[in-house]
Design a protein around this motif. Structure first.
Motif, PDB file in Angstrom:
ATOM      1  N   UNK A 140       0.837  -1.192   0.000  1.00  0.00           N
ATOM      2  CA  UNK A 140       0.000   0.000   0.000  1.00  0.00           C
ATOM      3  C   UNK A 140       0.878   1.251   0.000  1.00  0.00           C
ATOM      4  N   UNK A 141       0.889   1.953  -1.118  1.00  0.00           N
ATOM      5  CA  UNK A 141       1.737   3.135  -1.246  1.00  0.00           C
ATOM      6  C   UNK A 141       1.279   4.251  -0.322  1.00  0.00           C
ATOM      7  N   UNK A 142      -0.043   4.419  -0.155  1.00  0.00           N
ATOM      8  CA  UNK A 142      -0.550   5.496   0.698  1.00  0.00           C
ATOM      9  C   UNK A 142      -0.097   5.306   2.146  1.00  0.00           C
ATOM     10  N   UNK A 143      -0.109   4.076   2.618  1.00  0.00           N
ATOM     11  CA  UNK A 143       0.329   3.814   3.993  1.00  0.00           C
ATOM     12  C   UNK A 143       1.824   4.099   4.149  1.00  0.00           C
ATOM     13  N   UNK A 144       2.615   3.739   3.148  1.00  0.00           N
ATOM     14  CA  UNK A 144       4.053   4.024   3.206  1.00  0.00           C
ATOM     15  C   UNK A 144       4.299   5.530   3.227  1.00  0.00           C
ATOM     16  N   UNK A 145       3.551   6.265   2.412  1.00  0.00           N
ATOM     17  CA  UNK A 145       3.697   7.730   2.409  1.00  0.00           C
ATOM     18  C   UNK A 145       3.292   8.323   3.749  1.00  0.00           C
ATOM     19  N   UNK A 146       2.294   7.728   4.397  1.00  0.00           N
ATOM     20  CA  UNK A 146       1.854   8.226   5.694  1.00  0.00           C
ATOM     21  C   UNK A 146       2.961   8.088   6.737  1.00  0.00           C
ATOM     22  N   UNK A 147       3.709   6.982   6.696  1.00  0.00           N
ATOM     23  CA  UNK A 147       4.842   6.803   7.608  1.00  0.00           C
ATOM     24  C   UNK A 147       5.854   7.932   7.412  1.00  0.00           C
ATOM     25  N   UNK A 148       6.168   8.219   6.164  1.00  0.00           N
ATOM     26  CA  UNK A 148       7.147   9.260   5.855  1.00  0.00           C
ATOM     27  C   UNK A 148       6.629  10.627   6.301  1.00  0.00           C
ATOM     28  N   UNK A 149       5.348  10.895   6.047  1.00  0.00           N
ATOM     29  CA  UNK A 149       4.762  12.184   6.430  1.00  0.00           C
ATOM     30  C   UNK A 149       4.782  12.371   7.949  1.00  0.00           C
ATOM     31  N   UNK A 150       4.408  11.331   8.681  1.00  0.00           N
ATOM     32  CA  UNK A 150       4.380  11.435  10.138  1.00  0.00           C
ATOM     33  C   UNK A 150       5.759  11.771  10.693  1.00  0.00           C
ATOM     34  N   UNK A 151       6.783  11.166  10.118  1.00  0.00           N
ATOM     35  CA  UNK A 151       8.138  11.455  10.591  1.00  0.00           C
ATOM     36  C   UNK A 151       8.510  12.902  10.296  1.00  0.00           C
ATOM     37  N   UNK A 152       8.243  13.337   9.084  1.00  0.00           N
ATOM     38  CA  UNK A 152       8.660  14.675   8.673  1.00  0.00           C
ATOM     39  C   UNK A 152       7.887  15.766   9.406  1.00  0.00           C
ATOM     40  N   UNK A 153       6.590  15.547   9.623  1.00  0.00           N
ATOM     41  CA  UNK A 153       5.737  16.606  10.142  1.00  0.00           C
ATOM     42  C   UNK A 153       5.525  16.540  11.651  1.00  0.00           C
ATOM     43  N   UNK A 154       5.638  15.355  12.256  1.00  0.00           N
ATOM     44  CA  UNK A 154       5.279  15.238  13.661  1.00  0.00           C
ATOM     45  C   UNK A 154       6.399  14.714  14.556  1.00  0.00           C
ATOM     46  N   UNK A 155       7.145  13.713  14.097  1.00  0.00           N
ATOM     47  CA  UNK A 155       8.201  13.162  14.950  1.00  0.00           C
ATOM     48  C   UNK A 155       9.249  14.222  15.271  1.00  0.00           C
ATOM     49  N   UNK A 156       9.684  14.961  14.259  1.00  0.00           N
ATOM     50  CA  UNK A 156      10.715  15.965  14.490  1.00  0.00           C
ATOM     51  C   UNK A 156      10.246  17.035  15.472  1.00  0.00           C
ATOM     52  N   UNK A 157       8.957  17.410  15.373  1.00  0.00           N
ATOM     53  CA  UNK A 157       8.425  18.425  16.274  1.00  0.00           C
ATOM     54  C   UNK A 157       8.393  17.919  17.722  1.00  0.00           C
ATOM     55  N   UNK A 158       7.976  16.658  17.909  1.00  0.00           N
ATOM     56  CA  UNK A 158       7.936  16.086  19.253  1.00  0.00           C
ATOM     57  C   UNK A 158       9.347  15.886  19.813  1.00  0.00           C
ATOM     58  N   UNK A 159      10.271  15.552  18.946  1.00  0.00           N
ATOM     59  CA  UNK A 159      11.662  15.414  19.361  1.00  0.00           C
ATOM     60  C   UNK A 159      12.192  16.745  19.905  1.00  0.00           C
ATOM     61  N   UNK A 160      11.940  17.810  19.177  1.00  0.00           N
ATOM     62  CA  UNK A 160      12.372  19.128  19.639  1.00  0.00           C
ATOM     63  C   UNK A 160      11.691  19.486  20.956  1.00  0.00           C
ATOM     64  N   UNK A 161      10.436  19.096  21.100  1.00  0.00           N
ATOM     65  CA  UNK A 161       9.717  19.362  22.341  1.00  0.00           C
ATOM     66  C   UNK A 161      10.352  18.636  23.523  1.00  0.00           C
ATOM     67  N   UNK A 162      10.738  17.366  23.309  1.00  0.00           N
ATOM     68  CA  UNK A 162      11.401  16.614  24.367  1.00  0.00           C
ATOM     69  C   UNK A 162      12.744  17.234  24.728  1.00  0.00           C
ATOM     70  N   UNK A 163      13.476  17.694  23.717  1.00  0.00           N
ATOM     71  CA  UNK A 163      14.772  18.329  23.997  1.00  0.00           C
ATOM     72  C   UNK A 163      14.592  19.593  24.822  1.00  0.00           C
TER      73      UNK A 163
END
Length: 221
Positions: A140-163
């Motif tokens: 499923x290409x859409x699901x794979x793109x969702x993984x990439x989007x979540x990392x780019x848009x949300x993981x990095x932001x939460x990482x900065x918040x934890x720091x």
């Protein structure tokens, strides 16, 4: 079922099990943080990590055996995806184990708020793992793109918040440097864990897009 089809089905099942083990490690961390009960967390994560390492060796052998035989391009691409992703999943387990170890070690020494800072990021990574498993199983290409989007848009932001949270606590309690450094290490481990999930998702996406492109090219004009 032919020998090749049976082999691919086995590889698929084992690879999905590796993803499931990573998910179990993160869920163990999340559950412990939610309940503020960390005893035994490292042991549980270690058990899952040992099974992950055994599966990594098994899948590596299976892929090498497949490479030794003639393979159609699509089958070759599938086995290359799995083979190249094994290190990523092994590292995912390593990072999850490290976070589990830090949480259990720090639990008696620090406030629960410091430990629970990991919850939003762990929850997001859990979602990414679930979507990645679906993307791989269903191509499923859409699901794979969702993984990439979540990392780019949300993981990095939460990482900065934890720091920022770890730096704030260090400023408030400069005598407790070890806790602040451990919180920084956990944040970094979880951020890198997400990077490894993205690497696998990108391979799945490339495999699906190549397969879909080949299918369109085969259609009559």
């Amino acid at each position: 079922m032919t020998w090749g089809a049976a082999r691919e089905a086995t590889v698929t099942a084992r690879f999905l099990r590796m993803l499931s083990l990573a998910l179990e490690e993160l869920e163990a961390v999340r559950d412990a943080a939610r309940r503020a009960e960390y005893a035994g967390l490292t042991a549980r994560a270690g058990e899952l990590e040992r099974e992950t390492n055994a599966l990594e060796r098994e899948l590596e052998d299976a892929c090498l055996a497949a490479f030794a035989r003639p393979l159609e391009p699509e089958k070759l691409a599938f086995h290359l995806l799995v083979f190249r992703s094994l290190t990523n999943l092994e590292r995912v387990g390593d990072y999850a184990l490290g976070v589990a170890r830090d949480l259990e070690r720090l639990a008696p020494r620090t406030r629960s708020a410091t430990l629970q800072d990991v919850l939003p990021l762990v929850g997001l990574l859990t979602t990414m793992l679930e979507r990645l498993a679906y993307a791989f199983a269903e191509r499923d290409a859409a699901a794979a793109r969702e993984v990439i989007r979540l990392d780019e848009e949300e993981v990095d932001a939460l990482y900065e918040q934890m720091l920022r949270a770890s730096l704030t606590r260090l400023h408030e309690r400069p005598d407790d440097v070890e806790v602040a450094l451990a919180a920084h290490r956990m944040a970094r481990s979880l951020e890198r864990l997400g990077d490894h999930l993205v690497n696998v998702a990108e391979r799945v996406l490339a495999l699906v897009e190549k397969s879909e492109g080949a299918g369109r090219a085969a259609l009559p004009a």
